[in-house]
Scaffold this active site. Structure first.
Site, PDB file in Angstrom:
ATOM      1  N   GLY A  89     -43.859 -62.153  -6.976  1.00 58.39           N
ATOM      2  CA  GLY A  89     -42.858 -61.426  -6.191  1.00 58.39           C
ATOM      3  C   GLY A  89     -41.731 -62.300  -5.684  1.00 58.39           C
ATOM      4  N   CYS A  90     -41.589 -63.492  -6.252  1.00 59.58           N
ATOM      5  CA  CYS A  90     -40.488 -64.363  -5.839  1.00 59.58           C
ATOM      6  C   CYS A  90     -39.448 -64.414  -6.951  1.00 59.58           C
ATOM      7  CB  CYS A  90     -40.977 -65.779  -5.583  1.00 59.58           C
ATOM      8  SG  CYS A  90     -42.248 -65.868  -4.327  1.00 59.58           S
ATOM      9  N   GLU A  91     -38.189 -64.476  -6.539  1.00 54.80           N
ATOM     10  CA  GLU A  91     -37.117 -64.557  -7.523  1.00 54.80           C
ATOM     11  C   GLU A  91     -37.127 -65.918  -8.194  1.00 54.80           C
ATOM     12  OE1 GLU A  91     -32.414 -64.227  -7.334  1.00 54.80           O
ATOM     13  OE2 GLU A  91     -33.411 -62.881  -5.934  1.00 54.80           O
TER      14      GLU A  91
END
Ligand SMILES: Cc1ncc(COP(=O)(O)O)c(C=O)c1O
Lengths: 405, 129
Positions: free
Chosen positions: B47-49
């Site tokens: 869920g991290c860019e």
């Protein structure tokens, strides 16, 4: 009316604010544009003077609302030069328009048929076709356009007598490339395919003439052309719209309902189930009129000049990978090797500069370019040369700050 | 703890988003990098860019963390987060309001979900560890 960027800018109330103690520099216009006062006023006035449900009550306000709503359809018809107002279907936007076609055409497809798209498509013009192919056993094929977007003779072989649907964007949202629409549409039509053009990135910048394009369907979103969010349109030729099976049913779209059967309404209502987005339609018409009043060529030249100015400065600075064509675009998509997108974006945000970083809803295109994502500065008519320079200066500062190691 | 107070002083002195950004970039240099063996899928925070890896282990009732990212900004944020939780017991970590601490550090804008930078996902992984 002669084009004066600062005069135009003053019509957009949101742009005068400070962000993080800097003047707002909004360069994310390909994601959504800001709204001029005339659009805000049209929506506000509608609720202050005319709000009622349309096509229903026989009372003063209902008539007034219905008139405005149907006039809005005529304005949008005129805006894209559609022959009849019944060829304009209101939708939530580009995504809904494409889905309406993808579901509506399901009944014409059989195993082995082909749906052809290009390698520059937004997910909105890819996933609905892919899922349609899964449902019907049709095959999704991808025309391998390059970043330059030029037509190559070997592409002709992608158009076969099995091609039933051809869908392509007019302008790439991720890198700004114009696709060779004319050549592609010609081949698709020779094969008797239904043709759809995604105009999401075109309508704000280029005058659109659907008669001249001669596609079966043309789709776009209001929010990318200075109009409200939640409204857009599906244009279709008469026979093309008639082929569509309504993918939503309910009120408004019927003439006669019995428990045994339902008689559907005529176009455009047949494809507009439920209470429509009335304020949105009125706002989108106001946005179209706003654009009609401008010298569109002057606006386009200005936007291209800003993009080209940034392109030239980035190119000259070196150490920057640019993915957009040099000319004729209104955006610049790029990355800086060894510096993460979110680092650059984070610095720019601190300077009040809003640009987009990421994959721009184009995963397969990013893979083709060999990157996870890019930064994209995209221009609208209200942007200034100072903003373009402020962006470049801030980017170079960020590169200096982040580029060690 | 004194390290945390130093960081707190530094971040709280920031008067603008720009200064906070620069501080985070400075702090990122203090976060030891992970080895390639440690940067594996199972250590990744989803869920991290940017790519973020987080590893923790328990020694004598206290949790010890190591983390890395391919983005400097995230390494700075990770350094700040780890300075809050490093060496604490699981019970202590679970009873802490880490988001409030981060807000106190001038980092609230990195907590908004629209950023999709994954700070919230990092906190979840820390609490679940
Ligand atoms: C080329 C293109 N197609 C489709 C879309 C989807 O538009 P919307 O999200 O308004 O439905 C966009 C915008 O993000 C786009 O740029």
């Amino acid at each position: 009316m002669a084009f004066d960027p600062s005069l135009l800018r003053s019509q957009f109330p949101i742009l005068s604010q400070q962000v993080n103690s800097h003047p707002l520099t909004y360069l994310d216009n390909a994601a959504t544009t800001q709204k001029p006062a005339c659009v805000l006023k049209a929506v506000h006035d509608y609720y202050c003077t005319s709000n009622a449900n349309v096509h229903r009550g026989a009372h003063f306000l209902s008539d007034k609302a219905t008139n405005q709503f149907e006039q809005a359809r005529e304005v949008v018809q005129d805006f894209i030069n559609a022959p009849l107002k019944s060829h304009i279907i209101w939708t939530k936007g580009t995504t809904e328009s494409i889905n309406m076609v993808a579901y509506g055409l399901e009944h014409i497809l059989k195993q082995g048929d082909e749906i052809l798209i290009t390698s520059l498509e937004h997910h909105a013009n890819l996933v609905p076709w892919q899922q349609l192919a899964f449902r019907t056993g049709a095959r999704l094929r991808v025309l391998p356009l390059t970043s330059a977007g030029e037509w190559q003779e070997e592409f002709a072989s992608y158009f076969t007598n099995r091609t039933r649907i051809f869908a392509a964007t007019q302008v790439s949202n991720a890198i700004g490339t114009h696709t060779p629409l004319k050549e592609m549409l010609l081949r698709a039509k020779q094969q008797g395919a239904f043709t759809l053009v995604d105009g999401a990135q075109a309508v704000a910048h280029y005058p659109v003439d659907v008669e001249e394009l001669d596609c079966d369907f043309y789709v776009f979103s209001g929010h990318k052309m200075y109009g409200p969010t939640g409204i857009g349109a599906l244009y279709g030729k008469q026979h093309a719209l008639e082929v569509l099976i309504p993918y939503q049913t309910g009120g408004e779209m019927v003439l006669k309902v019995a428990y045994q059967a339902t008689e559907f309404n005529v176009l455009p209502y047949r494809l507009e189930a439920g209470t429509p987005n009335i304020e949105g339609a009125i706002g989108l018409a106001a946005a179209s009129e706003f654009l009609n009043k401008q010298d569109r060529n002057a606006l386009l030249e200005w936007e291209q000049k800003l993009a080209n100015h940034v392109y030239t400065r980035l190119k000259k600075a070196g150490g920057i990978e640019i993915y957009s064509p040099e000319k004729h675009t209104t955006l610049v998509s790029f990355s800086v090797p060894n510096i993460h997108l979110i680092d650059l974006n984070g610095y720019l945000d601190g300077q009040g500069i809003g640009i987009r970083s990421g994959s721009h809803c184009t995963h397969p295109l990013m893979e083709q370019l060999g990157v996870h994502g890019t930064l994209r500065a995209s221009f609208a008519c209200y942007n200034t040369l100072e903003e373009a320079d402020r962006f470049c200066d801030a980017l170079f500062d960020a590169m200096e700050l982040l580029g060690d190691e | 703890m004194s390290e945390y107070l130093d960081i707190k002083k530094q971040l709280q002195a920031c008067r603008s988003k720009e200064e906070t950004f620069k501080s985070l970039v400075m702090l990122s240099k203090q976060l030891p990098r992970l080895s390639d063996d440690e940067k594996v899928e199972e250590n990744k925070v989803k869920g991290c860019e940017s790519a973020v890896w987080l590893i923790s282990e328990e020694i004598n009732d206290s949790r010890h963390f190591k983390a890395d990212s391919d983005a400097k900004l995230m390494r700075g944020v990770l350094f700040a987060i780890l300075s809050i939780v490093e060496g604490k017991s699981v019970a202590d970590i679970q009873s802490m309001d880490i988001q409030a601490e981060l807000t106190d550090l001038n980092l609230s804008s990195y907590l908004t979900s629209s950023r999709s930078n994954g700070v919230l996902a990092i906190l979840e992984k820390i609490i679940a560890s």
